[in-house]
Scaffold this active site. Structure first.
Site, PDB file in Angstrom:
ATOM      1  N   GLY A 129       2.198 -15.750 -24.626  1.00  0.00           N
ATOM      2  CA  GLY A 129       1.660 -16.516 -23.501  1.00  0.00           C
ATOM      3  C   GLY A 129       0.177 -16.282 -23.275  1.00  0.00           C
ATOM      4  N   ASP A 155      -1.617  -1.001 -23.434  1.00  0.00           N
ATOM      5  CA  ASP A 155      -2.088  -1.406 -24.761  1.00  0.00           C
ATOM      6  C   ASP A 155      -3.479  -1.965 -24.585  1.00  0.00           C
ATOM      7  OD1 ASP A 155      -1.116  -4.130 -23.643  1.00  0.00           O
ATOM      8  OD2 ASP A 155      -2.247  -4.644 -25.440  1.00  0.00           O
ATOM      9  N   CYS A 159     -12.700  17.095 -29.940  1.00  0.00           N
ATOM     10  CA  CYS A 159     -11.687  16.205 -30.525  1.00  0.00           C
ATOM     11  C   CYS A 159     -11.059  16.853 -31.759  1.00  0.00           C
ATOM     12  CB  CYS A 159     -12.334  14.874 -30.900  1.00  0.00           C
ATOM     13  SG  CYS A 159     -11.218  13.738 -31.760  1.00  0.00           S
ATOM     14  N   HIS A 165     -10.879   7.887 -35.133  1.00  0.00           N
ATOM     15  CA  HIS A 165     -11.293   8.763 -34.025  1.00  0.00           C
ATOM     16  C   HIS A 165     -10.864   8.182 -32.682  1.00  0.00           C
ATOM     17  CE1 HIS A 165     -13.527  11.053 -31.133  1.00  0.00           C
ATOM     18  NE2 HIS A 165     -13.956   9.897 -30.660  1.00  0.00           N
ATOM     19  N   ASP A 185       4.237  -8.870 -27.661  1.00  0.00           N
ATOM     20  CA  ASP A 185       3.965  -9.677 -26.481  1.00  0.00           C
ATOM     21  C   ASP A 185       4.646 -11.039 -26.668  1.00  0.00           C
ATOM     22  OD1 ASP A 185       2.334 -11.115 -28.173  1.00  0.00           O
ATOM     23  OD2 ASP A 185       0.472 -10.486 -27.247  1.00  0.00           O
ATOM     24  N   GLY A 187      -1.705 -10.231 -15.803  1.00  0.00           N
ATOM     25  CA  GLY A 187      -2.723 -10.936 -15.037  1.00  0.00           C
ATOM     26  C   GLY A 187      -3.854 -10.063 -14.539  1.00  0.00           C
ATOM     27  N   CYS A 206      -9.428  15.094 -34.198  1.00  0.00           N
ATOM     28  CA  CYS A 206      -9.123  14.083 -35.228  1.00  0.00           C
ATOM     29  C   CYS A 206      -9.786  14.425 -36.553  1.00  0.00           C
ATOM     30  CB  CYS A 206      -9.551  12.698 -34.747  1.00  0.00           C
ATOM     31  SG  CYS A 206     -11.274  12.296 -35.071  1.00  0.00           S
ATOM     32  N   CYS A 256     -13.679  13.851 -36.688  1.00  0.00           N
ATOM     33  CA  CYS A 256     -14.503  14.888 -36.058  1.00  0.00           C
ATOM     34  C   CYS A 256     -14.448  16.208 -36.819  1.00  0.00           C
ATOM     35  CB  CYS A 256     -14.098  15.072 -34.598  1.00  0.00           C
ATOM     36  SG  CYS A 256     -14.595  13.669 -33.572  1.00  0.00           S
TER      37      CYS A 256
END
Lengths: 375, 375
Positions: free
Chosen positions: B95, B270, B308, B339, B92, B220, B310, B313
């Site tokens: 700002g 993000d 899930c 996770h 980024d 914004g 992952c 899990c």
């Protein structure tokens, strides 16, 4: 299946190397056991702990009885399943932590009444309850319940405490043996007490041998007496214990403590130092300890230790670790914990190899020369 | 090598799926970018971040300029080498964080003067300095420097702020283009402002398109206006931006925010939510969010989410995670972060597949039915 077997493969001076075989796995000795206090080695997944070379970890009865509770762990299938560690787990008896962590302790012949450091709730820990908790956790190596007195007490107090611990050792043995099916696959270790006094240590060793245990711990050291006094005690204490059983020095220690203790015939260790120091930014290396907070590392692209085989040293610079530690980032604690645990296991492996090859004295000289050489 | 290419493989309604190709790797869209604020995705090794399915991560210019410093990162070989992440990184512009984190801000046409939240030191951030910092970090996707005004200001203030941001966007473009070799391999995104106002958003989009960028962010939003107002703005804002360029909604969001924004034509996101919530014991699941602190999980042997894929899990029970979170153990934060990041990537993958197969509307209905069904 073998419940518990200890084979010494080689000796060199007083140092020994071998292995303990148990149902859940083999433990190469001399062994270092990472501490997994509250059902986790802090900041490490269990598969990463195993990848450092650890054959066994330690769990703390005091912490686990308070949270999540031994009966709850049992309902959830035992400590191994709960935390996803399938290899051996040694649990301490709770005696040491009750004295160092809890509030409002009252010690009687029956046991210790104390208030939880978490919520103030009252608990009674006795040899019988300690054995029950360790059985509920499904511990592989159960420690007898003992009192760990402060080292600066007088000889009479140390003697009285040791004698009570020996009566508690007998009660621990009896309670463990009545534990049914668990007693058929777990091992029980006794704990020698007696402070720094050779005669008290001998009396304790004889009392334990008369009861009979699978292994013998040396308790009551690493409680502030200093390395010189600890080594002086280790000059006689291990030899007082049965030579064909593993000897476990509880709560030790720094890398140079481990080397000096193996030199004196110790087979097993546990300590929070590599994990706790890692979280605080301290790394152990073959060239001595290193504080990654120090600004001199801020632009150092080198690894923590160029002789270390761990993932941290293979991947990350001192500069990055310095940044993470200074920033309070979890990853700094994670990477240094992994390095320290790995370094400890590499040290144990180097000692095992040196003993097996009958060059342990030369190894010790070289280790000390490297470890204390840093300016 | 391709500097930057965006190919839309399929559309379904306003939703699009495709990929961005860059030198350091391909980014599947719609994409979720984990936030690696201080050169680390908190509590995760980079290889574990990648294993969740992340194609790109985000770094924060504000944090990195203050610690360890952009010039230092450059001397150490750039951000990718520093933190061991070889794939694309979006940075980024600083700002937003200057306004939300720093003290003593003064905004002029030149830029923003502020005091560091770490040590009070004074800094000036301008479009030119922001471009220089992002070049020193060796960012792959550079964001134009903008002002992110509070949403509750009046239309005139929002308009004046947007107009200055558009002048800063031009200055960012010029500074980026004079960045030499870095400009030949990195991409530059402009940021649309204008609050919730359709005409201001249109004017902003036109000003940005006239400058020309590789991609366009919607800035914004997600600053307290609520989901309804955000969706109302997303009903027109994405369509104002060039259709053949990626659209990036900054700082969003909850799983249902992501679904609603993809439905309205957004390609990139993000947010700190999956990582921050994970550290606090909150898990995202197909059945909605779950607070692992809740005592009802204390003896639940089921996984966080049985749909899930992952590692958390697949390995650990809700009971264990409850214990870790209640105990303040690092491993709890680590496992829930893993996770949550994995769940977010599975959600993005499910959306990409549904768009490619022209069944996105049905996917959205099913998602909302499952996600909001929990009692």
């Amino acid at each position: 299946m073998t419940r518990f077997a200890f084979d010494i493969h080689a000796t060199d001076g007083r140092a020994r190397t071998g292995e303990i075989r148990m149902e859940r796995g083999t433990i190469r000795t001399p062994a270092f056991m990472p501490v997994g206090t509250a059902a986790t080695v802090k900041g490490m997944k269990p598969e990463a702990v195993r990848a450092t070379g650890a054959d066994i970890i330690l769990g703390n009865t005091y912490h686990l009885m308070l949270r999540p509770g031994a009966e709850r762990v049992a309902r959830l299938g035992g400590l191994h399943r709960f935390m996803n560690w399938s290899r051996p787990i040694l649990t301490d008896s709770g005696g040491y932590q009750v004295m160092s962590l809890s509030d409002l302790r009252k010690i009687t012949e029956e046991g210790v009444t104390f208030a939880s450091h978490l919520d103030g709730s009252r608990h009674l820990l006795t040899p019988e309850r300690s054995m029950e908790i360790q059985r509920l956790l499904d511990s592989d190596i159960v420690m007898a319940f003992d009192e760990c007195p402060k080292v600066d007490q007088g000889r009479d107090a140390i003697a009285r405490s040791m004698e009570m611990s020996m009566r508690w050792a007998r009660r621990s043995r009896n309670a463990f043996d009545s534990g049914g099916e668990h007693a058929g696959r777990a091992a029980l270790f006794g704990i020698q007490q007696g402070g720094l006094d050779e005669e008290l240590r001998r009396a304790s060793a004889e009392a334990l041998a008369e009861v009979g245990f699978d292994g013998y711990a040396i308790g009551g050291l690493a409680v502030g007496e200093g390395q010189e006094a600890m080594f002086a005690t280790l000059d006689f204490a291990p030899a007082q214990l049965p030579a064909d059983r593993p000897r476990y020095l509880m709560g030790v220690g720094k890398p140079d403590d481990l080397v000096g203790a193996v030199e004196r015939g110790v087979d097993m260790f546990d300590c929070v130092l590599p994990t706790r120091s890692g979280r605080n930014g301290q790394a152990f290396t073959w060239s001595g300890p290193l504080n990654l907070r120090n600004a001199r590392h801020a632009e150092d692209l080198g690894p923590v230790d160029d002789r270390c085989h761990c993932p941290t040293c293979g991947t990350y610079s001192r500069a990055y670790l310095h940044h993470l530690i200074k920033s309070g980032e979890m990853l700094g604690a994670m990477l240094l914990t992994e390095h320290n645990l790995s370094f400890y296991q590499q040290l144990m492996q180097a000692m095992r190899a040196a003993i097996a090859e009958k060059r342990f004295a030369a190894f010790v000289l070289q280790f000390r020369s490297d470890y204390f050489a840093r300016g």
